[in-house]
Design an enzyme around this catalytic site. Structure first.
Site, mmCIF file in Angstrom:
data_model
loop_
_atom_site.group_PDB
_atom_site.id
_atom_site.type_symbol
_atom_site.label_atom_id
_atom_site.label_comp_id
_atom_site.label_asym_id
_atom_site.label_seq_id
_atom_site.Cartn_x
_atom_site.Cartn_y
_atom_site.Cartn_z
ATOM 1 N N SER A 199 0.833 -1.197 0.000
ATOM 2 C CA SER A 199 0.000 0.000 0.000
ATOM 3 C C SER A 199 0.876 1.259 0.000
ATOM 4 O O SER A 199 1.717 1.430 -0.887
ATOM 5 C CB SER A 199 -0.974 -0.050 1.180
ATOM 6 N N ASP B 282 -9.533 -5.104 -4.996
ATOM 7 C CA ASP B 282 -8.851 -3.968 -4.376
ATOM 8 C C ASP B 282 -9.191 -2.697 -5.148
ATOM 9 O O ASP B 282 -9.077 -2.658 -6.381
ATOM 10 C CB ASP B 282 -7.340 -4.221 -4.392
ATOM 11 N N HIS C 299 -8.043 -5.282 -0.728
ATOM 12 C CA HIS C 299 -6.790 -4.615 -0.374
ATOM 13 C C HIS C 299 -6.154 -5.248 0.867
ATOM 14 O O HIS C 299 -6.818 -5.461 1.874
ATOM 15 C CB HIS C 299 -7.066 -3.132 -0.133
#
Length: 313
Positions: A167, A248, A280
């Site tokens: 991320s 995601d 995600h």
């Protein structure tokens, strides 16, 4: 909460934190920590090392069990996610993940702490990440002297270094690799870069990024959108892998990064791995699921592939 109560007026609200006009910040999650330990499940040891007093920065080191303590291990430098404003190397989810990954891949790992926004707006996280890798790089150059960390000095192979993150941490890992490719990073040979569900900006508005990165030029800032980086093709490393997940919300940004790197003239080999039916960073929230195990297996395989000519910077 009433923004006009005696607790103060709200200056900015996000899914991760609330900041008041008097400067106070309330985080909604991502602040829990666990101490370093010998993990009974994997046999991986961990310990925390403070590498800077100003700013106050630390890393969590991970060392897997080994039948040959004299054998030097590949080194993974890992940057945690959390929108640049929550989580840390000391979080339960990241301690569990790095224990699992270090054991599966047989690598030593440095999990990097960086200062949180909004108290420390970006580019503070980038600066802290660069300081951490320079601290690591000082070990093979003999610059640490008596302060050298023995797990790094004695147990790691500085010719087999990988940068990785998830991320926002994947964004940071890319930034470090890109900076190393342009400026050099003497002491370390960066073999590869692994980005898991990476966060990069697209061409749309992003109120959170605009708030925590006020000096950014916006959606075309190369740090936020590498497709606009004229030096993308100079990124350090010979191999890269981008992990994306079907459900995601950042999936297309990961794919766009993969395509941009391929177009850039970068001389390395980049691959993309997609997990079906997951969202995600599912591997952090559901580490026991079969697809998380598969992601770790593919990640470990990437870290253990033999490379050709290595790049000492």
């Amino acid at each position: 909460m009433d923004s006009t109560t005696s607790t103060g007026e709200i200056a900015f609200d996000s899914p991760f934190f609330r900041i008041y006009k008097d400067g106070r910040v309330d985080r909604f999650r991502g602040t829990e920590t666990v101490p370093p330990s010998l993990d009974p499940k994997t046999g991986v040891q961990s310990k925390d090392v403070r590498f800077s007093s100003d700013p106050d920065l630390s890393v969590r080191l991970f060392l897997p069990a080994s039948s040959d303590p004299a054998r030097k291990l590949p080194l993974l430098v890992y940057f945690h996610g959390g929108a640049f404003c929550i989580e840390s190397p000391f979080s339960p989810i990241y301690t569990t993940h790095l224990n699992t990954l270090a054991s599966a891949a047989g690598v030593a790992a440095v999990s990097v702490h960086y200062r949180w926004a909004p108290e420390h707006p970006l580019p503070a996280a980038y600066d802290d990440a660069w300081a951490a890798v320079r601290w690591v790089a000082a070990h093979p150059l003999g610059k640490r002297g008596a302060e050298a960390e023995s797990w790094l000095r004695d147990r790691t192979d500085f010719d087999r270094v990988f940068l990785a993150g998830d991320s926002a941490g994947a964004n940071i890992a890319h930034h470090v690799a890109a900076r190393a490719g342009v400026e050099g990073l003497p002491g370390l040979s960066i073999v590869g870069v692994a980005l898991v569900h990476p966060f990069f900006r697209n061409d749309g508005p992003d109120k959170l990024m605009e708030f925590i990165f006020p000096s950014s030029s916006g959606a075309t800032d190369p740090r936020m959108n590498p497709a606009y980086d004229p030096n993308l093709g100079r990124m350090a490393g010979q191999r890269a892998v981008v992990f994306v997940a079907e459900k995601d919300h950042l999936r297309e940004r990961g794919r766009s990064y993969y395509e941009a790197l391929k177009r850039s003239g970068w001389k390395g080999v980049v691959e993309i791995v997609e997990t079906e039916g997951r969202g995600h960073v599912f591997h952090l929230s559901k580490p026991g699921c079969d697809q998380a195990a598969e992601l770790v297996k593919k990640f470990a395989s990437f870290l253990n592939q033999e490379s050709g000519a290595r790049q000492r910077l």
